[in-house]
Design a protein around this motif. Sequence first.
Motif, PDB file in Angstrom:
ATOM      1  N   UNK A 147       0.845  -1.183   0.000  1.00  0.00           N
ATOM      2  CA  UNK A 147       0.000   0.000   0.000  1.00  0.00           C
ATOM      3  C   UNK A 147       0.888   1.244   0.000  1.00  0.00           C
ATOM      4  N   UNK A 148       0.323   2.370  -0.395  1.00  0.00           N
ATOM      5  CA  UNK A 148       1.091   3.605  -0.503  1.00  0.00           C
ATOM      6  C   UNK A 148       0.379   4.743   0.208  1.00  0.00           C
ATOM      7  N   UNK A 149       1.137   5.549   0.956  1.00  0.00           N
ATOM      8  CA  UNK A 149       0.639   6.840   1.423  1.00  0.00           C
ATOM      9  C   UNK A 149       1.057   7.873   0.369  1.00  0.00           C
ATOM     10  N   UNK A 238       8.208  23.072   3.199  1.00  0.00           N
ATOM     11  CA  UNK A 238       9.306  22.219   3.653  1.00  0.00           C
ATOM     12  C   UNK A 238       8.972  20.751   3.384  1.00  0.00           C
ATOM     13  N   UNK A 239      10.011  19.926   3.336  1.00  0.00           N
ATOM     14  CA  UNK A 239       9.786  18.507   3.070  1.00  0.00           C
ATOM     15  C   UNK A 239       8.850  17.939   4.145  1.00  0.00           C
ATOM     16  N   UNK A 240       7.764  17.267   3.723  1.00  0.00           N
ATOM     17  CA  UNK A 240       6.701  16.923   4.677  1.00  0.00           C
ATOM     18  C   UNK A 240       6.976  15.709   5.554  1.00  0.00           C
ATOM     19  N   UNK A 241       8.101  15.017   5.308  1.00  0.00           N
ATOM     20  CA  UNK A 241       8.392  13.826   6.112  1.00  0.00           C
ATOM     21  C   UNK A 241       9.733  13.982   6.845  1.00  0.00           C
ATOM     22  N   UNK A 249       7.610   3.476   6.118  1.00  0.00           N
ATOM     23  CA  UNK A 249       8.275   4.068   4.957  1.00  0.00           C
ATOM     24  C   UNK A 249       8.942   5.361   5.402  1.00  0.00           C
ATOM     25  N   UNK A 250       9.907   5.818   4.605  1.00  0.00           N
ATOM     26  CA  UNK A 250      10.574   7.082   4.948  1.00  0.00           C
ATOM     27  C   UNK A 250      10.056   8.242   4.109  1.00  0.00           C
ATOM     28  N   UNK A 251       9.216   7.935   3.105  1.00  0.00           N
ATOM     29  CA  UNK A 251       8.720   9.001   2.222  1.00  0.00           C
ATOM     30  C   UNK A 251       7.289   8.730   1.740  1.00  0.00           C
ATOM     31  N   UNK A 252       6.588   7.873   2.438  1.00  0.00           N
ATOM     32  CA  UNK A 252       5.217   7.531   2.054  1.00  0.00           C
ATOM     33  C   UNK A 252       5.119   6.346   1.116  1.00  0.00           C
ATOM     34  N   UNK A 253       6.236   5.976   0.475  1.00  0.00           N
ATOM     35  CA  UNK A 253       6.230   4.886  -0.502  1.00  0.00           C
ATOM     36  C   UNK A 253       7.340   3.869  -0.259  1.00  0.00           C
ATOM     37  N   UNK A 254       8.578   4.341  -0.144  1.00  0.00           N
ATOM     38  CA  UNK A 254       9.711   3.430  -0.038  1.00  0.00           C
ATOM     39  C   UNK A 254       9.922   2.995   1.411  1.00  0.00           C
TER      40      UNK A 254
END
Length: 274
Positions: A147-149, A238-241, A249-254
């Motif tokens: 699944x993906x955020x 700014x970067x949201x994560x 995940x570290x970026x919503x996907x990876x």
Amino acid sequence: MKQKILLLVLIRLLTSFAPKKITWVAIGDSITYLNDHPKETGNRITKGYMTGVVEKLPQFEYINQGHNGWTSVRIAEQIENLGLVKADVYSIFLGTNDWWGGKPLGTFADYQNNTGSTTAHGAFRIIINKIRALNPEAKIVLITPMQRADFVYIANPKNNAYGSYREKKGQLLSQFAEAIKAIGKYEKIKVVDLYNQKKLKVEKLVYFKRLKDTLTGEYKNYTYPAFVDVPFNAATDEYPYPLESINMTYDGLHPSDKGYEVITKQLVKVMKRF
């Protein structure tokens, strides 16, 4: 002299009981590719699932055939140019980029009838056919997409995508996962179902997404699903994560290290029987 002979006999005995090396080719996209390229994650990971599996099953030697951003369709189109080698085990971990890229899933008949690489079903048939041509006796493991955020690329926030909670071009990511499971059942191939893995549900992928409140302009930490309808401006925000948002995940996907560990455990359950 007797001691040397005894030593040679002992070495031969020990080596005769050493486990036979098993060659494993891991075919995939960036989730596979990043195993050997942690710098491209901003060093947010230390190892991927292949390294994790080999640590637990040292008889395996992996070959990374992960291709950043590639779809199953592109893998199928380039199958003769990838340098795939004969191996004992092959894993295929694809589908998430097909969904986001709007590649047609097609129907199961596309797989059965080997209709070509115009659909994901057809692409998987080409990939599996190639593996069997290389080694008819090889073990194959299919891995469904996770699944993906909401994905935001750490090196370029303008590269971003919404999560699997929504259709893309009339298709759901869950449909790609179900198709892969159906192929596995049809071919009697082992399937690692990450899409339905409880620890990898969309609400567990990140702890929050840091975005500007549309009323106050102040940054707030929004959890899923609250962040779904809050806009992100790649040019100004700014970067949201931030690091403290990282969960599976570290970026919503990876996957993060935690996410890769979940994948590793699922693969070890299957591959330790090979």
